[in-house]
Scaffold this motif. Structure first.
Motif, short mmCIF file in Angstrom:
data_model
loop_
_atom_site.label_atom_id
_atom_site.label_comp_id
_atom_site.label_asym_id
_atom_site.label_seq_id
_atom_site.Cartn_x
_atom_site.Cartn_y
_atom_site.Cartn_z
N THR A 71 0.84 -1.20 0.00
CA THR A 71 0.00 0.00 0.00
C THR A 71 0.87 1.25 0.00
N ALA A 72 0.56 2.18 -0.89
CA ALA A 72 1.26 3.47 -0.88
C ALA A 72 0.86 4.23 0.38
N ILE A 73 1.84 4.76 1.09
CA ILE A 73 1.56 5.44 2.35
C ILE A 73 0.62 6.62 2.15
N TRP A 74 0.71 7.28 0.98
CA TRP A 74 -0.16 8.44 0.76
C TRP A 74 -1.62 8.04 0.76
N LEU A 75 -1.91 6.79 0.36
CA LEU A 75 -3.30 6.33 0.39
C LEU A 75 -3.80 6.26 1.83
N LEU A 76 -2.95 5.74 2.73
CA LEU A 76 -3.33 5.69 4.14
C LEU A 76 -3.50 7.08 4.71
N LEU A 77 -2.63 8.01 4.28
CA LEU A 77 -2.68 9.37 4.80
C LEU A 77 -3.90 10.15 4.30
N GLY A 91 -3.27 -7.63 -10.97
CA GLY A 91 -3.93 -7.11 -12.15
C GLY A 91 -5.37 -6.68 -11.95
N SER A 92 -5.88 -6.71 -10.71
CA SER A 92 -7.25 -6.28 -10.46
C SER A 92 -7.39 -4.78 -10.73
N PRO A 93 -8.57 -4.34 -11.15
CA PRO A 93 -8.76 -2.90 -11.44
C PRO A 93 -8.70 -2.04 -10.19
N TRP A 94 -8.12 -0.87 -10.36
CA TRP A 94 -8.01 0.09 -9.27
C TRP A 94 -9.28 0.90 -9.08
N ARG A 95 -10.12 0.99 -10.11
CA ARG A 95 -11.25 1.91 -10.07
C ARG A 95 -12.16 1.73 -8.86
N PRO A 96 -12.60 0.50 -8.52
CA PRO A 96 -13.50 0.36 -7.36
C PRO A 96 -12.87 0.86 -6.06
N TYR A 97 -11.60 0.53 -5.85
CA TYR A 97 -10.92 0.98 -4.63
C TYR A 97 -10.88 2.49 -4.56
N LEU A 98 -10.52 3.12 -5.67
CA LEU A 98 -10.43 4.58 -5.70
C LEU A 98 -11.81 5.23 -5.59
N LEU A 99 -12.82 4.61 -6.17
CA LEU A 99 -14.18 5.14 -6.04
C LEU A 99 -14.64 5.13 -4.59
N GLN A 100 -14.37 4.03 -3.89
CA GLN A 100 -14.75 3.97 -2.48
C GLN A 100 -13.97 5.01 -1.67
#
Length: 280
Positions: A190-196, A238-247
């Motif tokens: 996980t990128a730390i900026w996502l947690l932040l 290879g799973s899509p990032w879109r759902p994670y980012l949408l949430q």
């Protein structure tokens, strides 16, 4: 003054040292396990399942050291405050509603419903209830007894809800950081900026519920569990990032709406006083 509340109110004049003690213990007790594991990949053995209870143990120690039974009793009341009415609907169904909107948006943007599969996955009703109970008794209780049971009331005593949530959310994110470099951890890679970004937003929602329930840390335990249960996992293989980012966007947007509400209508002194039912 209500005589039953007198000792607690008197205790509010204490210094900020208990909060500093809490931070040191919460990070120290957990990172003593997580950092070596991340660095060496070794198995910490029986310490591993106990590491998530670092914040809870830190809260108990930080409360007991300066004020003893009075502070521990206040912490206990927050962890057993269950009569919160409609807020249980928010706590139990709010994260599920965010997930459902995530699914709708994912499909509307050309994805598949399965792309937004939450942690609960295809588990049946009984499995969901069991997983919810496990999450509440492990990560929920282990963390929230400290974050919302001790640290949040301490921060609210010093500043407003938005600032308190931001400080706690950032600390919460940094506390999780070793897991981003741990092989096999849920947050591995996980990128730390996502947690932040994500955890301060979630902290705002926890603070909103905490204030609305008059300082119930029990609802925080359950909200932690339902949020984890309905979370779209970090994409991998290879799973899509879109759902994670949408949430993530939905969580941030909801948090901003809550902060805007606080700015339009500041928290009533009576509500803040109930949430600050503590002694350090």
């Amino acid at each position: 003054m209500d005589g039953r509340r007198g000792p607690e109110l008197a205790g509010r004049r204490m210094t900020g040292r208990p909060l500093a003690t809490f931070w040191l213990l919460a990070f120290g007790l957990t990172w003593a396990v997580w950092v070596p594991r991340a660095a060496t990949g070794g198995d910490p053995g029986w310490l591993e399942p106990l590491s998530t209870y670092g914040p809870a143990l830190a809260a108990v120690l930080a409360a007991a050291l300066p004020a003893g039974r009075v502070a521990l009793a206040a912490l206990g009341r927050r962890l057993t405050r269950w009569r919160v009415g409609r807020w249980w609907v928010v706590v139990l169904l709010g994260p599920a509603a965010v997930w459902l909107v995530t699914v709708v948006l994912t499909v509307a943007l050309g994805g598949r419903p399965g792309d937004a599969m939450p942690l609960a996955g295809t588990t049946g009703p009984v499995g969901v209830l069991v997983l919810l109970l496990v999450l509440a008794l492990t990560d929920g209780l282990g963390e929230e007894a400290g974050w919302r049971g001790f640290a949040l009331p301490a921060l609210l005593r010093r500043t407003g809800p938005a600032a308190a949530a931001l400080v706690l959310g950032l600390a919460w994110a940094v506390w999780h950081a070793p897991l981003a470099w741990t092989d096999g951890a849920v947050l591995e890679g996980t990128a730390i900026w996502l947690l932040l970004v994500q955890l301060p937003a979630v902290a705002v929602l926890h603070t909103w519920v905490f204030l609305g329930t008059g300082g119930s840390a029990l609802t925080a335990v359950v909200l932690h569990a339902t949020t984890s249960l309905c979370a779209v996992p970090l994409p991998g293989d290879g799973s899509p990032w879109r759902p994670y980012l949408l949430q993530l966007v939905l969580q941030v947007a909801t948090a901003l709406a809550v902060v805007a509400g606080w700015r339009r209508q500041p928290v009533r002194p009576s509500a803040a006083a109930r949430a600050r039912d503590w002694t350090v």
